[in-house]
Design a protein around this motif. Structure first.
Motif, mmCIF file in Angstrom:
data_model
loop_
_atom_site.group_PDB
_atom_site.id
_atom_site.type_symbol
_atom_site.label_atom_id
_atom_site.label_comp_id
_atom_site.label_asym_id
_atom_site.label_seq_id
_atom_site.Cartn_x
_atom_site.Cartn_y
_atom_site.Cartn_z
ATOM 1 N N GLU A 1 88.943 39.478 -27.416
ATOM 2 C CA GLU A 1 89.298 40.625 -26.577
ATOM 3 C C GLU A 1 89.645 41.993 -27.132
ATOM 4 O O GLU A 1 89.294 42.858 -26.476
ATOM 5 N N ALA A 2 90.238 41.753 -28.259
ATOM 6 C CA ALA A 2 90.201 43.119 -29.142
ATOM 7 C C ALA A 2 88.928 43.729 -29.063
ATOM 8 O O ALA A 2 88.855 45.206 -29.156
ATOM 9 N N SER A 3 87.715 42.985 -29.730
ATOM 10 C CA SER A 3 86.233 43.569 -29.831
ATOM 11 C C SER A 3 86.034 44.229 -28.550
ATOM 12 O O SER A 3 84.989 45.131 -28.661
ATOM 13 N N GLU A 4 86.348 43.689 -27.391
ATOM 14 C CA GLU A 4 85.927 44.479 -26.296
ATOM 15 C C GLU A 4 86.422 45.445 -25.797
ATOM 16 O O GLU A 4 86.048 46.264 -24.902
ATOM 17 N N THR A 5 87.810 45.745 -26.418
ATOM 18 C CA THR A 5 88.700 46.832 -25.931
ATOM 19 C C THR A 5 88.748 48.046 -26.975
ATOM 20 O O THR A 5 89.385 49.010 -26.658
ATOM 21 N N VAL A 6 88.515 47.726 -28.245
ATOM 22 C CA VAL A 6 88.888 48.623 -29.036
ATOM 23 C C VAL A 6 88.056 50.009 -29.062
ATOM 24 O O VAL A 6 86.923 49.952 -28.532
ATOM 25 N N GLY A 7 88.521 51.112 -29.528
ATOM 26 C CA GLY A 7 87.935 52.355 -29.447
ATOM 27 C C GLY A 7 86.878 52.377 -30.725
ATOM 28 O O GLY A 7 86.331 51.358 -31.225
ATOM 29 N N LEU A 8 87.099 53.470 -31.524
ATOM 30 C CA LEU A 8 86.658 53.666 -32.730
ATOM 31 C C LEU A 8 87.079 53.006 -33.867
ATOM 32 O O LEU A 8 86.267 52.347 -34.812
ATOM 33 N N MET A 9 88.290 52.640 -33.900
ATOM 34 C CA MET A 9 89.126 51.841 -34.858
ATOM 35 C C MET A 9 89.992 50.648 -34.539
ATOM 36 O O MET A 9 90.435 50.681 -33.775
ATOM 37 N N PHE A 10 89.847 49.617 -35.335
ATOM 38 C CA PHE A 10 90.630 48.621 -35.189
ATOM 39 C C PHE A 10 91.889 48.786 -35.790
ATOM 40 O O PHE A 10 92.040 49.611 -36.845
ATOM 41 N N SER A 11 93.001 48.260 -35.452
ATOM 42 C CA SER A 11 94.347 48.284 -36.149
ATOM 43 C C SER A 11 94.294 46.954 -36.953
ATOM 44 O O SER A 11 93.860 45.784 -36.677
ATOM 45 N N PRO A 12 95.287 47.208 -38.031
ATOM 46 C CA PRO A 12 95.365 45.771 -38.866
ATOM 47 C C PRO A 12 95.839 44.480 -38.124
ATOM 48 O O PRO A 12 95.869 43.614 -38.432
ATOM 49 N N ALA A 13 96.617 44.929 -36.956
ATOM 50 C CA ALA A 13 97.225 43.738 -36.122
ATOM 51 C C ALA A 13 95.963 43.218 -35.515
ATOM 52 O O ALA A 13 96.432 41.890 -35.089
ATOM 53 N N ASP A 14 95.111 43.617 -35.467
ATOM 54 C CA ASP A 14 93.922 42.907 -34.598
ATOM 55 C C ASP A 14 93.148 41.849 -35.743
ATOM 56 O O ASP A 14 92.555 40.754 -35.117
ATOM 57 N N LEU A 15 93.365 42.318 -37.111
ATOM 58 C CA LEU A 15 92.583 41.432 -37.916
ATOM 59 C C LEU A 15 93.173 39.941 -38.312
ATOM 60 O O LEU A 15 94.340 39.989 -38.835
ATOM 61 N N LEU A 16 92.426 38.894 -38.107
ATOM 62 C CA LEU A 16 92.993 37.612 -38.879
ATOM 63 C C LEU A 16 92.386 37.252 -40.093
ATOM 64 O O LEU A 16 92.764 36.497 -40.780
ATOM 65 N N LEU A 17 91.356 37.934 -40.342
ATOM 66 C CA LEU A 17 90.782 37.886 -41.610
ATOM 67 C C LEU A 17 90.125 39.075 -42.118
ATOM 68 O O LEU A 17 89.236 39.712 -41.261
ATOM 69 N N ALA A 18 90.181 39.245 -43.135
ATOM 70 C CA ALA A 18 89.344 40.336 -43.697
ATOM 71 C C ALA A 18 88.447 40.051 -45.222
ATOM 72 O O ALA A 18 89.135 39.305 -45.793
ATOM 73 N N VAL A 19 87.277 40.275 -45.069
ATOM 74 C CA VAL A 19 86.320 39.820 -46.243
ATOM 75 C C VAL A 19 85.822 40.934 -46.705
ATOM 76 O O VAL A 19 85.295 41.915 -46.191
ATOM 77 N N GLU A 20 85.682 40.831 -48.089
ATOM 78 C CA GLU A 20 84.839 42.048 -49.052
ATOM 79 C C GLU A 20 83.747 41.090 -49.959
ATOM 80 O O GLU A 20 84.433 40.118 -50.734
#
Length: 203
Positions: A105-124
């Motif tokens: 749902e967040a990926s469908e409504t986000v604009g240019l940038m995600f907020s950290p509240a959207d992230l369940l996992l970050a990978v580098e």
């Protein structure tokens, strides 16, 4: 690689061949980044300081692609793994994780940038030029921003997955899974894989 220089008042009439002249001056803000030229560079911000990363090498791209496929196959329908998205952590902290898992749902409504509240996992996925930032600065920033899980993948010597889980506003010491060890993980959803799968040939 282009030379990156902040633009000064006296730079207006200077030739710019061979370099990128950026508007403004450090410390930069995320809003300043929106004014940067689209010059093919990957810009990130850490407390207003600019980090410019080179294009990743093929082993990095291979590992990232394979991991995204593994996560996509294992993820429930309401979650989605995405690569190289923009994340605004604070006004002076902006990162482009190699991979994130977010609610669809967040990926469908986000604009240019995600907020950290959207992230369940970050990978580098680490490289010689980013290992210190990935291991130190980004781990601190992701934790302070409340990202529940942070995975760091190192490809040198043997592929190793480091799993960081949030405890308060810091991550617990990472659990390491080396090539040959199957990582059975439950966050952000159940998935299991051997880090060696990320670097194997297609055949």
């Amino acid at each position: 690689m282009a030379t990156i220089e902040p633009k000064s008042e006296s730079a207006a009439d200077e030739p710019t061949t061979g370099r990128t002249v950026l508007p403004g001056a450090p410390p930069f803000t995320v809003d300043d980044l929106l004014e940067f030229p689209d010059d093919g560079n990957r810009y990130e911000l850490f407390n207003g300081s600019l980090l410019v990363s080179p294009s990743p090498a093929p082993p990095h791209q291979r590992a990232l692609y394979r991991l995204q496929r593994i996560l996509d196959d294992a993820s429930p329908p309401e979650l989605e793994p995405l690569s190289t998205v923009n994340v605004r952590l604070t006004d002076k902290d902006f990162v482009i994780p190699d991979l994130v898992v977010v609610p669809e749902e967040a990926s469908e409504t986000v604009g240019l940038m995600f907020s950290p509240a959207d992230l369940l996992l970050a990978v580098e996925v680490g490289s010689p030029s980013t290992i210190m930032v990935d291991e130190g600065t980004k781990a601190i920033l992701y934790a302070k921003a409340g990202v529940p899980s942070y995975w760091r993948i190192e490809l040198a010597n043997e592929p190793t997955l480091y799993v960081h889980e949030l405890n308060g506003d810091t991550y617990d010491p990472p659990v390491a899974y080396k090539a040959g060890d199957v990582a059975h993980l439950t966050t952000p959803f159940a998935v299991g894989f051997d880090p060696a799968e990320l670097v194997r040939g297609r055949r």
